[in-house]
Design a protein around this motif. Structure first.
Motif, short mmCIF file in Angstrom:
data_model
loop_
_atom_site.label_atom_id
_atom_site.label_comp_id
_atom_site.label_asym_id
_atom_site.label_seq_id
_atom_site.Cartn_x
_atom_site.Cartn_y
_atom_site.Cartn_z
N GLU A 162 0.84 -1.20 0.00
CA GLU A 162 0.00 0.00 0.00
C GLU A 162 0.88 1.25 0.00
OE1 GLU A 162 -3.37 2.66 1.12
OE2 GLU A 162 -3.23 0.76 0.10
N GLU A 166 1.26 4.08 -2.98
CA GLU A 166 0.93 5.48 -2.74
C GLU A 166 2.10 6.39 -3.06
OE1 GLU A 166 -0.65 6.41 1.06
OE2 GLU A 166 -2.37 5.10 0.81
N HIS A 232 -2.81 9.85 2.73
CA HIS A 232 -2.93 8.45 3.15
C HIS A 232 -4.40 8.05 3.18
CE1 HIS A 232 -2.67 4.77 5.44
NE2 HIS A 232 -3.45 5.28 6.36
N HIS A 233 -4.70 6.85 2.67
CA HIS A 233 -6.07 6.34 2.75
C HIS A 233 -6.30 5.72 4.13
CE1 HIS A 233 -5.79 6.67 -1.65
NE2 HIS A 233 -7.08 6.86 -1.58
N HIS A 256 3.36 8.95 8.08
CA HIS A 256 2.81 8.01 7.09
C HIS A 256 3.46 6.64 7.28
CE1 HIS A 256 1.45 7.43 2.62
NE2 HIS A 256 0.80 6.67 3.47
N HIS A 260 1.66 3.03 8.68
CA HIS A 260 1.69 1.75 7.98
C HIS A 260 2.42 0.69 8.79
CE1 HIS A 260 -0.04 2.30 3.94
NE2 HIS A 260 0.13 3.57 4.23
ZN LIG Z 1 -0.79 5.30 3.27
#
Ligand SMILES: [Zn+2]
Ligand SMILES: [Zn+2]
Length: 292
Positions: A162, A166, A232-233, A256, A260
């Motif tokens: 992910e 990104e 960021h999602h 970020h 994660h």
């Molecule tokens: Zn992210």
């Protein structure tokens, strides 16, 4: 208090196809009662109609969903540890129906699914019940996609995937100047799936917060005259999250990475990030809704 969760086959199949893993949502407030470190046992039906054990989530966090997510999946959410939770191979697993019927309180309906409708889809388990389930789960085959190498910690892959997607997707603003040579090759992914993203959304966030990290307020524009924060999602795309502004947050690269790496979760009840035991409230917020 351990929990038993009935996953309708329809939701189970959709969640697995969307790689919507390591968390479950529900309307039942019982979901809040499980403590971190306790287990949620989820069962569903396989393609033959057998009731089978689908997942054993070791709960790392719980919280409230955003209003939009609540409307669709219910307000309550638990997150499972990516390193110690297990997803079982529903197609190759033996029926767990006889065992479920022996648990307390007894499931009385002729068809097991009927006694797990609505809020009854989540139930408390006694420790004895859980011992029975643990013993039953011991030899179950793991889900081959979630655990491709048969190891539970392989799913950690998801996080790096992910993040690299990104970070690797170029936006028009970050096109390489000519003097840097040819454009780099497209990123290779651990999972062959790239989720479509609207490149305008990160830019809207950058404008909304003047490029600052919503979590710590770091302001790269004033120091370096560059946009260095990243969108960021919150609910990862690889976990079924939406590519919408209310699922995005602007974070500095440190935050970020930390989000994660620790698989941190945002609780919409108080807009606070949970990094394991550590909690960090969002400092800047103009666009994220609180849970109702
Ligand atoms: Zn992210
Ligand atoms: Zn930050």
């Amino acid at each position: 208090m351990p929990l038993l969760y009935y996953w309708t086959r329809e939701n189970y199949v959709r969640n697995m196809d969307d790689r919507d893993w390591f968390h479950l949502n529900q309307g039942s407030p019982l979901l809040r009662e499980a403590a971190e470190g306790e287990r949620l046992w989820a069962f569903t039906r396989n393609s033959r109609g057998d009731f089978v054990l689908a997942a054993e989530l070791v709960i790392t966090a719980k919280g409230l969903n955003s209003p939009a997510w609540t409307e669709r999946y219910g307000p309550f959410r638990v997150w499972g540890s990516m390193s110690s939770s297990a997803y079982f191979d529903a197609e190759r697993s033996p029926s767990v129906e006889a065992l479920l019927r022996a648990l307390s309180p007894k499931a009385k309906a002729a068809r097991l699914g009927q006694s797990f409708q609505g809020h009854a889809a989540v139930r408390r388990l006694s420790l004895d019940d859980e011992r029975l389930l643990s013993a039953f789960a011991l030899d179950l085959p793991l889900h081959p996609v979630v655990h491709p190498e048969g190891r539970r910690d392989v799913a950690r892959f998801l996080m790096d995937e992910e993040l690299s997607v990104e970070l690797a997707l170029p936006t028009p603003q970050t096109a390489l100047p000519g003097w840097m040579g040819e454009a780099p090759p497209p990123p290779t992914l651990a999972w062959g799936r790239v989720y479509p993203r609207d490149a305008a959304l990160p830019q809207r966030l950058q404008r909304l917060y003047d490029g600052r990290c919503q979590l710590c307020g770091w302001d790269p524009a004033s120091v370096y005259h560059r946009q260095l924060c990243e969108a960021h999602h919150i609910q990862w795309l690889s976990r079924g999250g939406w590519d919408r502004l209310d699922n995005l947050i602007l974070l500095c690269p440190n935050h970020h990475r930390a989000v994660h790496s620790l698989d941190a979760t945002l609780d919409f009840a108080d807009l606070t990030w949970r990094f394991g035991d550590r909690r960090e409230p969002i400092q800047l917020n103009e666009h994220l809704p609180r849970a109702a």
